[in-house]
Write a protein that holds these residues in place. Structure first.
Motif, PDB file in Angstrom:
ATOM      1  N   ARG A 104       0.531  -0.959  -0.064  1.00 39.23           N
ATOM      2  CA  ARG A 104       0.139  -0.072   0.070  1.00 39.23           C
ATOM      3  C   ARG A 104       0.653   1.066   0.243  1.00 39.23           C
ATOM      4  O   ARG A 104       1.621   1.376   0.513  1.00 39.23           O
ATOM      5  N   SER A 105      -0.254   2.327  -0.583  1.00 40.14           N
ATOM      6  CA  SER A 105       0.794   3.254  -0.581  1.00 40.14           C
ATOM      7  C   SER A 105       0.524   4.355   0.674  1.00 40.14           C
ATOM      8  O   SER A 105      -0.368   3.934   1.154  1.00 40.14           O
ATOM      9  N   PRO A 106       1.708   5.408   0.829  1.00 33.46           N
ATOM     10  CA  PRO A 106       0.418   6.038   2.380  1.00 33.46           C
ATOM     11  C   PRO A 106      -0.650   6.291   2.774  1.00 33.46           C
ATOM     12  O   PRO A 106      -1.501   5.886   3.380  1.00 33.46           O
ATOM     13  N   ASP A 107      -0.991   6.690   1.408  1.00 32.47           N
ATOM     14  CA  ASP A 107      -2.629   6.591   1.504  1.00 32.47           C
ATOM     15  C   ASP A 107      -3.100   5.943   1.559  1.00 32.47           C
ATOM     16  O   ASP A 107      -5.144   5.815   1.075  1.00 32.47           O
ATOM     17  N   GLY A 108      -2.701   4.171   1.202  1.00 32.40           N
ATOM     18  CA  GLY A 108      -3.694   3.130   1.052  1.00 32.40           C
ATOM     19  C   GLY A 108      -4.362   2.579  -0.155  1.00 32.40           C
ATOM     20  O   GLY A 108      -4.745   1.464   0.105  1.00 32.40           O
ATOM     21  N   ALA A 109      -3.422   2.900  -0.736  1.00 29.77           N
ATOM     22  CA  ALA A 109      -3.810   2.222  -1.828  1.00 29.77           C
ATOM     23  C   ALA A 109      -3.142   1.162  -2.468  1.00 29.77           C
ATOM     24  O   ALA A 109      -2.000   1.224  -2.219  1.00 29.77           O
ATOM     25  N   HIS A 128       6.140   3.802  -5.522  1.00 29.73           N
ATOM     26  CA  HIS A 128       4.619   3.422  -4.528  1.00 29.73           C
ATOM     27  C   HIS A 128       4.632   3.790  -2.471  1.00 29.73           C
ATOM     28  O   HIS A 128       3.084   4.254  -2.183  1.00 29.73           O
TER      29      HIS A 128
END
Length: 400
Positions: free
Chosen positions: A319-324, A354
């Motif tokens: 996951r990316s820092p924003d949860g994606a 990412h």
């Protein structure tokens, strides 16, 4: 490219990492500045308590020995201040000196505990890395008509040994067998189950003539290990291994695959990415309580110049820092792929960008390229619009 723990700092670098001793000049300068400022200040202004900053700052830059030395210098400076401001016998100065001694001793103790735990972490990382190197013997970079590259990314908590696995082995006939898998869980139990799968695969790849026979042997080995060895009393959760097993002939474009609950591989052809979902998926290895399932192969075409990208769920669940989640299939289509090494390097760099840090779970990649070293006898096997293997009809006949 072939690395275990690609983003993990090696043990030697951890041991030899600079300690920041050169920066100790900063707390020493603070002692001098605070002492001079306190001496030159009016008697009702007390700057001596600020001397505790010096040993505290040193603890973040050096070990307990140097921290203790700076703490002693800070106490000596406090004594000098007391002597020049009314003598050592005043209650205020005695309290300040005592507090500084206690706080400096506490900082040294914490620094010593931190250093001991750091050494334990280095040893744990060394054991984990050695175990993974022994388990994941590097696949050959060239085997038959195939070029191979691999990458293993250790999770953030790299004191735990992950259960991702892969191997490449020659079969008795003119073909290459490939496996990639992921054991549930971490630690010694996971690496034990991974070693069972890899041992059974390396032995069975030469022994069994067909892919269903090999996959059945893997299932039997995992179930026997769970019955005889697995610590189900202390770890009562599910025990299973997702796996993807391939048989790639030297001559012929027809590759056979059996997917045991593993993420589908990606086929890269002419700047297109095809997700190879299995038409006959089977449960993961180790689901021994389920009725025995027959292992049907899924054929697909693998031609010269094609790339197969195999991976574990730690990749697509990153996951990316924003949860994606990491969109592997979308990203890989834009990467140039003159060789497996170059393709893996692009994927690795993009994945790191990412997530912005180390992955939360282990992630493994295996890239296989078919070269033009062998003549192909079979026509192209189409992949339908739903990105599933084969066609709606029966699979093409095997090559003669």
């Amino acid at each position: 490219m072939g690395h275990v723990g690609n983003r993990r700092m090696s043990v030697d670098r951890l041991v030899e990492q600079p300690s920041g001793r050169g920066l100790v000049a900063i707390p020493l300068a603070l002692i001098v500045v605070i002492t001079v400022a306190d001496i030159r200040s009016p008697t009702d202004v007390h700057l001596g308590p600020l001397l505790v900053i010096a040993p505290t700052l040193t603890a973040s830059l050096a070990g307990p020995g140097l921290t203790a030395l700076v703490g002693a210098l800070a106490v000596a400076a406090q004594v000098v201040i007391a002597a020049l401001h009314g003598g050592l016998g005043t209650t205020n100065h005695i309290a300040q000196i005592t507090a500084l001694v206690v706080l400096s001793a506490l900082v040294v103790f914490v620094c010593r505990v931190r250093e001991r735990r750091a050494r334990e972490l280095v040893r744990a990382r060394s054991v984990a890395e050695t175990a993974q190197l022994v388990l994941l013997r590097p696949p050959p970079r060239r085997i038959g008509p195939l070029r191979v590259a691999w990458l293993y990314l250790a999770a953030e908590d790299d004191t735990q040994i992950g259960g991702d696995l892969f191997a490449v082995s020659r079969a008795a006939g003119a073909s290459t067998r490939v496996i990639i898998g992921d054991v549930r869980g971490k630690g010694l139990a996971a690496i034990g189950e991974a070693s069972v799968v890899l041992g059974a695969f390396r032995e069975g790849a030469h022994r069994y003539a067909t892919l269903p026979e090999l996959t059945t042997a893997l299932e039997v080995s995992v179930c026997r290990d769970l019955d005889e060895v697995a610590d189900t009393e202390h770890d009562p959760g599910e025990h299973f291994v997702t796996a993807l097993v391939l048989d790639i002939p030297d001559d012929g474009a027809r590759v056979e695959m059996i997917n045991c609950g593993h993420p589908p591989p990606l086929l890269l052809r002419d700047h297109r990415v095809i997700v190879l979902h299995a038409r006959h998926p089977v449960p993961p290895l180790g689901m021994c309580g389920l009725p025995a399932s027959s292992h049907h192969t899924d054929p697909f075409s693998f031609e010269p110049g094609d790339f197969l990208l195999l991976y574990t769920d730690g990749v697509i669940e990153a996951r990316s820092p924003d949860g994606a989640f990491y969109p592997l299939a979308e990203r890989v289509a834009a990467f140039p792929s003159p060789s497996p090494d170059v393709l893996l390097r692009h994927i690795h760099d993009d994945l790191v960008r990412h997530i912005g840090d180390q992955p939360g779970d282990d992630a493994a990649f295996l890239v296989v390229e078919r070269t033009a070293a062998h003549h192909l006898h079979l026509p192209h096997l189409p992949v339908d619009g739903h990105h599933r293997l084969g066609s709606d009809g029966p699979p093409p006949p095997a090559p003669r």
